[in-house]
Design an enzyme around this catalytic site. Structure first.
Site, PDB file in Angstrom:
ATOM      1  CE  LYS A  68      31.232  -8.589  35.626  1.00 49.61           C
ATOM      2  NZ  LYS A  68      32.217  -9.504  34.992  1.00 49.61           N
TER       3      LYS A  68
ATOM      4  NE  ARG B  74      27.240 -13.864  27.839  1.00 48.35           N
ATOM      5  CZ  ARG B  74      27.776 -13.112  28.773  1.00 48.35           C
ATOM      6  NH1 ARG B  74      27.294 -13.151  30.004  1.00 48.35           N
ATOM      7  NH2 ARG B  74      28.782 -12.310  28.500  1.00 48.35           N
TER       8      ARG B  74
ATOM      9  NE  ARG C 220      32.918 -11.655  27.319  1.00 47.62           N
ATOM     10  CZ  ARG C 220      32.444 -12.849  27.688  1.00 47.62           C
ATOM     11  NH1 ARG C 220      32.461 -13.860  26.836  1.00 47.62           N
ATOM     12  NH2 ARG C 220      31.955 -13.009  28.886  1.00 47.62           N
TER      13      ARG C 220
ATOM     14  NE  ARG D   3      31.944  -4.608  30.278  1.00 47.27           N
ATOM     15  CZ  ARG D   3      31.171  -5.588  30.746  1.00 47.27           C
ATOM     16  NH1 ARG D   3      30.185  -5.341  31.550  1.00 47.27           N
ATOM     17  NH2 ARG D   3      31.425  -6.829  30.411  1.00 47.27           N
TER      18      ARG D   3
ATOM     19  NE  ARG E   8      28.857 -17.227  30.995  1.00 41.95           N
ATOM     20  CZ  ARG E   8      29.238 -15.978  31.136  1.00 41.95           C
ATOM     21  NH1 ARG E   8      29.079 -15.359  32.301  1.00 41.95           N
ATOM     22  NH2 ARG E   8      29.799 -15.355  30.133  1.00 41.95           N
TER      23      ARG E   8
HETATM   24  P1  AP5 Z   1      29.493 -15.505  35.984  1.00 42.72           P
HETATM   25  O1  AP5 Z   1      28.934 -15.236  37.329  1.00 42.72           O
HETATM   26  O2  AP5 Z   1      28.542 -15.710  34.860  1.00 42.72           O
HETATM   27  O3  AP5 Z   1      30.597 -14.403  35.613  1.00 42.72           O
HETATM   28  P2  AP5 Z   1      30.472 -12.866  35.296  1.00 42.72           P
HETATM   29  O4  AP5 Z   1      31.517 -12.157  36.062  1.00 42.72           O
HETATM   30  O5  AP5 Z   1      29.069 -12.399  35.462  1.00 42.72           O
HETATM   31  O6  AP5 Z   1      30.907 -12.903  33.787  1.00 42.72           O
HETATM   32  P3  AP5 Z   1      30.261 -12.354  32.471  1.00 42.72           P
HETATM   33  O7  AP5 Z   1      30.905 -13.117  31.356  1.00 42.72           O
HETATM   34  O8  AP5 Z   1      28.774 -12.362  32.505  1.00 42.72           O
HETATM   35  O9  AP5 Z   1      30.770 -10.920  32.478  1.00 42.72           O
HETATM   36  P4  AP5 Z   1      30.998 -10.033  31.301  1.00 42.72           P
HETATM   37  O10 AP5 Z   1      31.407  -8.836  31.993  1.00 42.72           O
HETATM   38  O11 AP5 Z   1      31.910 -10.524  30.246  1.00 42.72           O
HETATM   39  O12 AP5 Z   1      29.559 -10.046  30.546  1.00 42.72           O
HETATM   40  P5  AP5 Z   1      28.394  -8.988  30.485  1.00 42.72           P
HETATM   41  O13 AP5 Z   1      27.129  -9.720  30.320  1.00 42.72           O
HETATM   42  O14 AP5 Z   1      28.509  -7.984  31.559  1.00 42.72           O
HETATM   43  O15 AP5 Z   1      30.455 -16.788  36.107  1.00 42.72           O
HETATM   44  C1  AP5 Z   1      31.117 -17.325  34.988  1.00 42.72           C
HETATM   45  C2  AP5 Z   1      31.142 -18.875  35.088  1.00 42.72           C
HETATM   46  O16 AP5 Z   1      31.964 -19.267  36.194  1.00 42.72           O
HETATM   47  C3  AP5 Z   1      29.766 -19.504  35.353  1.00 42.72           C
HETATM   48  O17 AP5 Z   1      29.676 -20.700  34.640  1.00 42.72           O
HETATM   49  C4  AP5 Z   1      29.751 -19.741  36.868  1.00 42.72           C
HETATM   50  O18 AP5 Z   1      28.935 -20.848  37.211  1.00 42.72           O
HETATM   51  C5  AP5 Z   1      31.223 -20.007  37.177  1.00 42.72           C
HETATM   52  N1  AP5 Z   1      31.639 -19.492  38.488  1.00 42.72           N
HETATM   53  C6  AP5 Z   1      31.277 -18.303  39.063  1.00 42.72           C
HETATM   54  N2  AP5 Z   1      31.879 -18.132  40.264  1.00 42.72           N
HETATM   55  C7  AP5 Z   1      32.657 -19.254  40.439  1.00 42.72           C
HETATM   56  C8  AP5 Z   1      33.526 -19.667  41.507  1.00 42.72           C
HETATM   57  N3  AP5 Z   1      33.735 -18.904  42.585  1.00 42.72           N
HETATM   58  N4  AP5 Z   1      34.165 -20.852  41.367  1.00 42.72           N
HETATM   59  C9  AP5 Z   1      33.969 -21.634  40.252  1.00 42.72           C
HETATM   60  N5  AP5 Z   1      33.143 -21.302  39.221  1.00 42.72           N
HETATM   61  C10 AP5 Z   1      32.501 -20.115  39.307  1.00 42.72           C
HETATM   62  O19 AP5 Z   1      28.745  -8.222  29.123  1.00 42.72           O
HETATM   63  C11 AP5 Z   1      28.613  -8.836  27.867  1.00 42.72           C
HETATM   64  C12 AP5 Z   1      28.846  -7.815  26.777  1.00 42.72           C
HETATM   65  O20 AP5 Z   1      27.847  -6.793  26.834  1.00 42.72           O
HETATM   66  C13 AP5 Z   1      30.165  -7.048  26.823  1.00 42.72           C
HETATM   67  O21 AP5 Z   1      31.218  -7.765  26.213  1.00 42.72           O
HETATM   68  C14 AP5 Z   1      29.794  -5.769  26.085  1.00 42.72           C
HETATM   69  O22 AP5 Z   1      29.758  -5.981  24.681  1.00 42.72           O
HETATM   70  C15 AP5 Z   1      28.378  -5.505  26.545  1.00 42.72           C
HETATM   71  N6  AP5 Z   1      28.317  -4.673  27.775  1.00 42.72           N
HETATM   72  C16 AP5 Z   1      27.765  -5.052  28.983  1.00 42.72           C
HETATM   73  N7  AP5 Z   1      27.855  -4.058  29.874  1.00 42.72           N
HETATM   74  C17 AP5 Z   1      28.479  -3.022  29.245  1.00 42.72           C
HETATM   75  C18 AP5 Z   1      28.889  -1.732  29.678  1.00 42.72           C
HETATM   76  N8  AP5 Z   1      28.662  -1.300  30.933  1.00 42.72           N
HETATM   77  N9  AP5 Z   1      29.527  -0.942  28.768  1.00 42.72           N
HETATM   78  C19 AP5 Z   1      29.751  -1.357  27.506  1.00 42.72           C
HETATM   79  N10 AP5 Z   1      29.393  -2.580  27.046  1.00 42.72           N
HETATM   80  C20 AP5 Z   1      28.768  -3.411  27.895  1.00 42.72           C
END
Ligand code: AP5
Ligand code: ZN
Length: 217
Positions: free
Chosen positions: A13, A161, A172, A88, A127
């Protein structure tokens, strides 16, 4: 154009959102980034959510809805918004719908990024992220240049992270299946769900998303 990128941790994402910002001038609203920012700037809320995030659990709806409300009401985005990691929960989805209609805005695309669980562990544990600009790297598929400098901003502050370990990732993923995946049915029922193959290479996923968005801005 306002869009949601929906998918489990590691689906890509953030990676795709960054591209859309560069290519289309859209504005990325990542609740994860906002929460991490609150933590590193040491706000009271940031301290309150730190442990929850490190365990891999979701923070309360109230907090994240508040963050999104603040962004949406503080000015318009010309190229439209990319909601990344929000909504979410069903309550967050309802709140977003209400907020957008209150502001006279629409939700134009809900794009589900489909991936298999097996790839997620490798993606997450490989990552790293630029601490200055948020550029996302991967040890294998998108390595940091040999000089250690971010391709985007030149910073050498590239970090892992705190929640990118196998234990927190398991939590997660559970949170995703339990609390977030119902949104697939929710948006499908509204006729708004589209999906892309998140297992493809980064460029190919970007092309598929572009195809869905068309030339509109
Ligand atoms: P990346 O693009 O970083 O993946 P992502 O989908 O953004 O994954 P996240 O881990 O950031 O999502 P998340 O939902 O767990 O975290 P968030 O910050 O929202 O890609 C991942 C890796 O793969 C990278 O190394 C990239 O280079 C590689 N890659 C990407 N595409 C690829 C491809 N096509 N092929 C090969 N490699 C690829 O949330 C973190 C925490 O915050 C949550 O756990 C929660 O505690 C809190 N939080 C955030 N939002 C909310 C909400 N709305 N409600 C409640 N709690 C929340
Ligand atoms: Zn950078």
């Amino acid at each position: 154009t306002n869009i949601i990128l929906l998918g489990p941790p590691g689906a890509g994402k953030g990676t795709q959102a960054k591209r859309l910002v560069e290519e289309r001038g859209m504005v990325q609203l990542s609740t994860g980034d906002m929460l991490r920012e609150a933590r590193s700037s040491g706000t009271e809320m940031g301290q309150r959510v730190a442990a929850v995030m490190d365990r891999g659990e979701l923070v309360t709806d109230e907090i994240v809805i508040g963050l999104i409300r603040e962004k949406l009401t503080s000015g318009a985005a010309h190229g439209g918004y990319i909601f990344d990691g929000f909504p979410r929960t069903l309550a967050q989805a309802d709140a977003l719908g209400a907020l957008l209609s209150e502001l006279g805005q629409s939700l134009d695309h809900v794009i589900e990024m489909r991936v298999d669980d097996e790839v997620l562990v490798a993606r997450i544990t490989g990552r790293s992220t630029c601490g200055n600009c948020g550029e996302v790297y991967h040890d294998v598929t998108r390595p940091v240049p040999a000089d250690g400098k971010c391709v985007n901003c030149g910073s050498t502050e590239i970090k892992r992270r705190a929640d990118d370990n196998e234990d927190a990732l398991r939590t997660r993923l559970l949170a995703y299946y339990k609390q977030t995946s119902p949104l697939i049915g929710y948006y499908h029922a509204k006729g708004q769900l589209e999906s892309v193959n998140g297992l493809a290479a980064i460029e190919a996923v970007a092309a598929e998303i572009s195809g869905l968005l068309g030339s509109q801005t």
